[in-house]
Motif scaffolding. Structure first.
Motif, PDB file in Angstrom:
ATOM      1  N   LEU A 179       0.753  -1.261   0.121  1.00 52.18           N
ATOM      2  CA  LEU A 179      -0.069  -0.084  -0.034  1.00 52.18           C
ATOM      3  C   LEU A 179       0.993   1.329  -0.194  1.00 52.18           C
ATOM      4  O   LEU A 179       0.445   2.369  -0.739  1.00 52.18           O
ATOM      5  N   ILE A 180       2.006   1.142   0.611  1.00 55.91           N
ATOM      6  CA  ILE A 180       2.767   2.567   0.811  1.00 55.91           C
ATOM      7  C   ILE A 180       3.425   2.579  -0.448  1.00 55.91           C
ATOM      8  O   ILE A 180       3.652   3.740  -0.812  1.00 55.91           O
ATOM      9  N   ARG A 187       0.446   8.869   3.567  1.00 56.05           N
ATOM     10  CA  ARG A 187      -0.605   9.317   4.049  1.00 56.05           C
ATOM     11  C   ARG A 187      -1.820   8.523   3.795  1.00 56.05           C
ATOM     12  O   ARG A 187      -3.029   8.283   4.292  1.00 56.05           O
ATOM     13  N   THR A 188      -2.185   8.110   2.381  1.00 56.74           N
ATOM     14  CA  THR A 188      -3.323   7.271   2.089  1.00 56.74           C
ATOM     15  C   THR A 188      -3.262   6.006   2.608  1.00 56.74           C
ATOM     16  O   THR A 188      -4.397   5.353   2.810  1.00 56.74           O
ATOM     17  N   THR A 189      -1.958   5.558   2.668  1.00 56.16           N
ATOM     18  CA  THR A 189      -1.914   4.089   3.735  1.00 56.16           C
ATOM     19  C   THR A 189      -2.901   4.349   4.927  1.00 56.16           C
ATOM     20  O   THR A 189      -3.494   3.554   5.528  1.00 56.16           O
ATOM     21  N   CYS A 190      -2.505   5.555   5.557  1.00 57.48           N
ATOM     22  CA  CYS A 190      -3.105   5.817   6.952  1.00 57.48           C
ATOM     23  C   CYS A 190      -4.655   5.699   6.728  1.00 57.48           C
ATOM     24  O   CYS A 190      -5.623   5.415   7.432  1.00 57.48           O
ATOM     25  N   ALA A 191      -5.129   6.486   5.565  1.00 57.48           N
ATOM     26  CA  ALA A 191      -6.482   6.629   5.592  1.00 57.48           C
ATOM     27  C   ALA A 191      -7.032   5.296   5.217  1.00 57.48           C
ATOM     28  O   ALA A 191      -8.226   5.206   5.617  1.00 57.48           O
ATOM     29  N   ALA A 248       3.954  12.364   9.955  1.00 58.20           N
ATOM     30  CA  ALA A 248       2.792  12.539   9.042  1.00 58.20           C
ATOM     31  C   ALA A 248       1.626  11.674   9.741  1.00 58.20           C
ATOM     32  O   ALA A 248       1.583  10.651   9.873  1.00 58.20           O
ATOM     33  N   LEU A 249       0.304  12.394   9.580  1.00 61.53           N
ATOM     34  CA  LEU A 249      -0.952  12.122   9.866  1.00 61.53           C
ATOM     35  C   LEU A 249      -1.539  11.587   8.841  1.00 61.53           C
ATOM     36  O   LEU A 249      -1.049  11.754   7.593  1.00 61.53           O
ATOM     37  N   ALA A 250      -2.803  10.931   8.765  1.00 64.01           N
ATOM     38  CA  ALA A 250      -3.576  10.358   7.539  1.00 64.01           C
ATOM     39  C   ALA A 250      -3.943  11.574   6.862  1.00 64.01           C
ATOM     40  O   ALA A 250      -4.399  12.750   7.303  1.00 64.01           O
ATOM     41  N   GLY A 251      -4.222  11.258   5.489  1.00 64.83           N
ATOM     42  CA  GLY A 251      -4.507  12.413   4.697  1.00 64.83           C
ATOM     43  C   GLY A 251      -5.854  11.547   3.891  1.00 64.83           C
ATOM     44  O   GLY A 251      -6.307  10.616   4.023  1.00 64.83           O
ATOM     45  N   LEU A 252      -6.371  12.568   2.939  1.00 65.85           N
ATOM     46  CA  LEU A 252      -7.508  11.996   2.170  1.00 65.85           C
ATOM     47  C   LEU A 252      -7.104  10.984   1.005  1.00 65.85           C
ATOM     48  O   LEU A 252      -5.913  11.129   0.635  1.00 65.85           O
ATOM     49  N   PRO A 253      -7.712   9.873   1.116  1.00 65.74           N
ATOM     50  CA  PRO A 253      -7.218   8.670   0.103  1.00 65.74           C
ATOM     51  C   PRO A 253      -7.235   9.464  -1.312  1.00 65.74           C
ATOM     52  O   PRO A 253      -8.244  10.000  -1.925  1.00 65.74           O
ATOM     53  N   GLU A 254      -6.059   9.199  -1.867  1.00 65.13           N
ATOM     54  CA  GLU A 254      -5.854   9.467  -3.507  1.00 65.13           C
ATOM     55  C   GLU A 254      -5.461   8.209  -4.237  1.00 65.13           C
ATOM     56  O   GLU A 254      -4.708   7.285  -3.875  1.00 65.13           O
ATOM     57  N   GLY A 255      -6.259   7.914  -5.243  1.00 68.95           N
ATOM     58  CA  GLY A 255      -5.950   6.737  -6.092  1.00 68.95           C
ATOM     59  C   GLY A 255      -7.328   6.362  -6.914  1.00 68.95           C
ATOM     60  O   GLY A 255      -8.432   6.793  -6.404  1.00 68.95           O
ATOM     61  N   PRO A 256      -7.179   5.320  -7.389  1.00 68.45           N
ATOM     62  CA  PRO A 256      -8.391   4.525  -8.234  1.00 68.45           C
ATOM     63  C   PRO A 256      -9.400   4.046  -7.135  1.00 68.45           C
ATOM     64  O   PRO A 256      -8.960   3.496  -6.128  1.00 68.45           O
ATOM     65  N   VAL A 257     -10.516   4.409  -7.270  1.00 65.44           N
ATOM     66  CA  VAL A 257     -11.469   3.792  -6.272  1.00 65.44           C
ATOM     67  C   VAL A 257     -11.630   2.378  -6.329  1.00 65.44           C
ATOM     68  O   VAL A 257     -11.602   1.693  -4.958  1.00 65.44           O
ATOM     69  N   ILE A 262      -8.904   2.787  13.597  1.00 58.86           N
ATOM     70  CA  ILE A 262      -9.407   4.272  13.168  1.00 58.86           C
ATOM     71  C   ILE A 262      -8.661   4.991  14.190  1.00 58.86           C
ATOM     72  O   ILE A 262      -7.771   6.000  13.218  1.00 58.86           O
ATOM     73  N   VAL A 263      -8.247   4.877  15.280  1.00 62.96           N
ATOM     74  CA  VAL A 263      -7.198   5.585  16.111  1.00 62.96           C
ATOM     75  C   VAL A 263      -5.931   5.589  15.491  1.00 62.96           C
ATOM     76  O   VAL A 263      -5.221   6.829  15.302  1.00 62.96           O
ATOM     77  N   SER A 264      -5.283   4.325  15.333  1.00 63.21           N
ATOM     78  CA  SER A 264      -3.873   4.270  14.693  1.00 63.21           C
ATOM     79  C   SER A 264      -3.700   4.822  13.565  1.00 63.21           C
ATOM     80  O   SER A 264      -2.749   5.814  13.239  1.00 63.21           O
ATOM     81  N   GLY A 265      -4.651   4.723  12.411  1.00 63.56           N
ATOM     82  CA  GLY A 265      -4.563   5.296  11.222  1.00 63.56           C
ATOM     83  C   GLY A 265      -4.559   6.556  11.309  1.00 63.56           C
ATOM     84  O   GLY A 265      -4.075   7.625  10.555  1.00 63.56           O
ATOM     85  N   SER A 266      -5.524   7.448  12.116  1.00 59.44           N
ATOM     86  CA  SER A 266      -5.551   8.830  12.277  1.00 59.44           C
ATOM     87  C   SER A 266      -4.494   9.550  12.870  1.00 59.44           C
ATOM     88  O   SER A 266      -4.118  10.742  12.427  1.00 59.44           O
ATOM     89  N   LEU A 267      -3.461   8.693  13.798  1.00 58.37           N
ATOM     90  CA  LEU A 267      -2.470   9.283  14.260  1.00 58.37           C
ATOM     91  C   LEU A 267      -1.249   8.969  13.491  1.00 58.37           C
ATOM     92  O   LEU A 267      -0.033   9.302  13.945  1.00 58.37           O
ATOM     93  N   GLY A 268      -1.423   8.304  12.337  1.00 57.52           N
ATOM     94  CA  GLY A 268      -0.120   7.999  11.631  1.00 57.52           C
ATOM     95  C   GLY A 268       0.464   6.825  11.758  1.00 57.52           C
ATOM     96  O   GLY A 268       1.631   6.730  11.990  1.00 57.52           O
TER      97      GLY A 268
END
Length: 803
Positions: A105-106, A112-116, A252-261, A326-332
């Motif tokens: 995924l990375i 950041r997308t992996t965190c999302a 780095a924290l989670a960001g908005l997912p970017e990529g093909p749906v 959810i918490v882990s991904g949000s906190l990076g």
């Protein structure tokens, strides 16, 4: 005599509150409970923390994520999943089983997308937990799960080899393998030295001999390996890459997912699948580990002790894992799942509640904030060697032997290969498809043979008899000449209507033309009784244990005997001579050679090569109704069984001792190195009845001289100063049952007096268990309280053996 389940003690200080009234629909108020952390939880949390710290950094390194992400996941897994999860003793955090998924995924979407994606996977887990589908996840074949973990382990090991050699891993297994020759040609001696030292310490530390080694082995091998390699690298000044933990301000924290749906959806589902299956299987494994600790299973009335640890709530565990992700991904942080290594260490270190898991998370937070300068001395090659060893251990020889024994090697191998070559989701999908194909093949595979022996034509049907096998069945039956004697043996558990009609029509036609047909069957569910009024089979799944023989149904002849002999006698014709015991024995042996021997031959051949390695000594009564393999669900090589009249353990000594029992105990403990000894009594024990009816000083016959070893049990029952042994849920039925229960407790004390047992107990290498089996109810009870308490509780409630 009180024999009820222990109830909560009544506080005398509450007597002045009895006049207060409460609404009929409301329970009385309970005093607020103070938060306490048991000392066992503190020590267990430290042990788990020392394992989690290097592993979390190593897994983060293997995925290519920021190293702080491993610490974030370990802290969140301990605190959030530990508090909300349904398995109190399971430790969650970054798992090696998620390394391949996260690294991919990375590589594809960035950190950041992996965190999302981790956050979205947690949301899906919450939804699945609310739908209460956790148990359905356990329907996945273990061969698929073990194959998935093996494939992930191979991928991890191959990737970390490059770091061990001083290089950089590629993005796929095939690329890593192709680049390996060039990496070997340009290896870095410093990195290799650090890696070799780490692997050497990791391998040798658990094998340190002697009492000093027993004490030192309490320090986790992973910590010793990394700390030792770090110390040597620092003292010798080796120039190797080391851990680099940037400031938390730049984390780095989670960001908005970017990529093909579609790609993101597949990533979320893959992360959800691996996290959920690994966590749920880990919870089941922790239940089995906890069942081996009686102190966890016993309910306590002491408010200072931790509450009883029950069976895991799998749906709640899924909710806890979802919240943690959810918490882990949000906190990076990395994805979170239940981790087998840390969970088993938590149970074995003596944890008694979820406080140990949560406290280990708090320790990780403290280390992440205050120990950064120390962590930055760790060489990356040492962490890579540690994670490579974990990956190699994921390819378990025990799992390979298990799937081989169950003929699921194809499913295991193709799942492993699919994960290595294509990826986790693709490999698991391939494994599921292969498992379904193998199941369908087994369902439709039917072997039908015809042979003639001594003028009798035998048609043997092995497998499920469905409409697909009717043409082959008809061809085999038409090989039987008209007027000949025929035997049709149905060796399967299912026959559909088409096969039934075909066989019945042939039977009627053949007998009408002067032939004879004998229909036999050994498997449960084969409906032979409907095919002929003259031939009936009353076999059931347990008939092999009863030495049952299929007989024609005659009217039962009244007898004065009970038990299995009475049941077999009921199938005899009135006045007919009974079948000789030698003939019954021969028929039983013949049935074993025909039906059972082909199934167990491979396992017995392995045991013959390797020798016996039983895990426990099972000491029980010689009563014929006690079938140890049946009530313990054990097989060849599992139990070292000693049976005698009354399940007695004579005290060691020249006058009172008994060399046969003492020799068996010494051999089991000192030679076979069994890890537990169980003394099992049973209801209706004739030895206990004889003890109650014995006259003082009457010990002339061998049986009465032997029963003198049970006199301490009789004295214990009569001693009013000692608590009486009792059953949970009801009182003992009579004095005989009371003595049977007391005898188990007394014989455990006798067992502890033997030198080999006492020594193994002092060294922590042996456990003693008491068991009571009620024959009429087919109910097992385990001694769950201390020996002085003598409480026997239901196995389902006390040991949570069912998952």
């Amino acid at each position: 005599m009180s024999a009820c389940v222990p109830t909560r003690a009544t506080d005398p200080s509450d007597s002045h509150h009895t006049s207060r009234s409460h609404p009929s629909h409301s329970p009385p108020p309970t005093p607020p409970r103070r938060f306490r952390v048991a000392g066992a939880d503190v020590s267990a949390s430290i042990a788990v923390f020392l394992i989690a710290l290097p592993l979390s950094l190593g897994i983060a390194l293997a995925t290519g994520a920021p190293l702080q992400a491993g610490l974030v996941a370990a802290a969140v897994g301990g605190i959030v999943a530990g508090r909300l999860g349904g398995c109190p003793l399971q430790v969650s955090g970054p798992a090696a089983g998620l390394t391949v998924v996260t690294a991919d995924l990375i590589h594809r979407y960035g950190w950041r997308t992996t965190c999302a994606i981790t956050v979205l996977a947690g949301v899906v887990q919450l939804g699945l937990g609310c739908l209460r589908v956790a148990r359905s996840a356990l329907a996945v074949s273990p061969a698929i799960v073990h194959g998935m973990l093996a494939g992930i382990g191979v991928t991890i090991a191959v990737a970390q080899v490059h770091i061990v050699l001083g290089g950089t891993p590629q993005s796929s297994v095939l690329d890593n393998l192709r680049a390996l020759p060039a990496q070997l040609a340009h290896l870095q001696p410093a990195a290799v030295s650090v890696s070799v030292l780490t692997l050497t310490l990791l391998l040798l530390w658990p094998r340190l001999p002697g009492w000093a080694g027993h004490l030192l082995r309490r320090i986790p091998a992973a910590l010793v390996a990394v700390a030792g390699a770090t110390t040597v690298a620092s003292l010798t000044g080796l120039a190797v890459p080391k851990v680099d933990l940037p400031s938390w301000r730049s984390h780095a924290l989670a960001g908005l997912p970017e990529g093909p749906v579609l790609g993101l959806v597949a990533a979320v589902l893959t992360t959800t699948l691996v996290c959920s299956v690994q966590s749920l299987l880990g919870a089941v494994a922790v239940d089995k580990l906890a069942a081996g600790r009686p102190d966890l299973m016993a309910a306590s009335t002491d408010p200072d002790r931790s509450p009883r640890v029950g069976r895991s709530e799998l749906d709640r565990e899924l909710l806890g894992q979802g919240a943690a992700n959810i918490v882990s991904g949000s906190l990076g942080g990395l994805p979170v799942a239940g981790v087998a290594v840390r969970s088993s260490a938590n149970v074995r270190a003596g944890a008694v509640s979820r406080n140990s898991t949560m406290l280990h998370g708090v320790l990780v937070v403290i280390a992440a904030l205050l120990m950064v300068p120390v962590l930055e001395f760790i060489p990356l090659a040492s962490l890579a060697a540690l994670v490579m060893a974990v990956g190699i251990q994921m390819v378990s020889l025990h799992h390979i032997r298990t799937v081989t024994r169950h003929r699921e090697v194809l499913v295991y191998a193709l799942t492993t290969l699919g994960v290595v070559v294509f990826g986790v989701l693709e490999g698991v999908s391939l494994g599921i498809a292969v498992a379904v194909g193998v199941a369908l093949h087994r369902l439709t595979r039917t072997r039908i043979t015809h042979c003639e022996r001594e003028g009798v034509h035998h048609v043997h049907v092995r497998g499920q008899l469905t409409f697909l096998a009717v043409p082959r069945l008809s061809r085999a039956l038409h090989l039987v000449p008209q007027g000949a004697d025929a035997v049709v043996e149905l060796d399967g558990s299912f026959m559909d209507h088409a096969a039934y009609e075909s066989l019945q029509d042939w039977q009627k036609t053949h007998t009408a033309r002067g032939g004879s047909v004998e229909l036999t069957g050994r498997r449960p569910g084969t409906r032979i009784a409907e095919l002929s009024d003259a031939d009936h089979c009353r076999c059931r799944p347990w008939t092999a244990w009863r030495n049952h023989q299929c007989e024609r149904p005659y009217t039962a002849q009244p007898t004065g005997h009970a038990g299995a002999s009475g049941e077999r006698g009921a199938a005899q014709a009135p006045g007919a001579p009974r079948e000789s015991s030698g003939h019954e024995l021969a028929r039983g042996i013949s049935a074993f050679q025909r039906n059972t021997a082909p199934i167990v031959r491979g396992e017995l051949a392995r045991l013959a090569r390797e020798g016996q390695r039983p895990d426990q000594l099972f000491l029980t009564c010689a009563d014929s109704r006690l079938v140890t393999s049946m009530i313990t669900s054990s097989g060849p090589g599992d139990l070292f069984v000693v049976r005698n009249v009354g399940n007695l353990v004579p005290l060691p000594g020249e006058e009172s001792g008994d060399d046969s029992v003492a020799a068996a105990i010494e051999y089991a403990v000192d030679v076979l190195k069994v890890r537990s000894i169980t003394v099992c009594g049973h209801s209706g024990c004739g030895a206990m009845q004889a003890l109650l009816a014995a006259e003082p000083g009457d010990a002339r016959s061998p049986l009465k001289r032997w029963l003198r070893h049970g006199l301490p049990s009789l004295e214990r029952m009569a001693d009013g100063s000692r608590p009486r042994a009792r059953l949970a849920g009801r009182a003992p039925a009579d004095a005989v049952e009371q003595l049977c229960l007391t005898n188990v407790v007394q014989q455990l004390e006798h067992l502890s007096a033997h030198d080999s047992v006492a020594r193994a107990l002092r060294e922590g290498e042996l456990e003693l268990h008491g068991m009571y089996f009620h024959v009429g109810e087919a109910q097992a009870y385990l001694l769950t309280g201390a020996a002085g308490d003598g409480l026997f509780d239901h196995v389902e409630a006390a040991a949570d053996l069912s998952a």
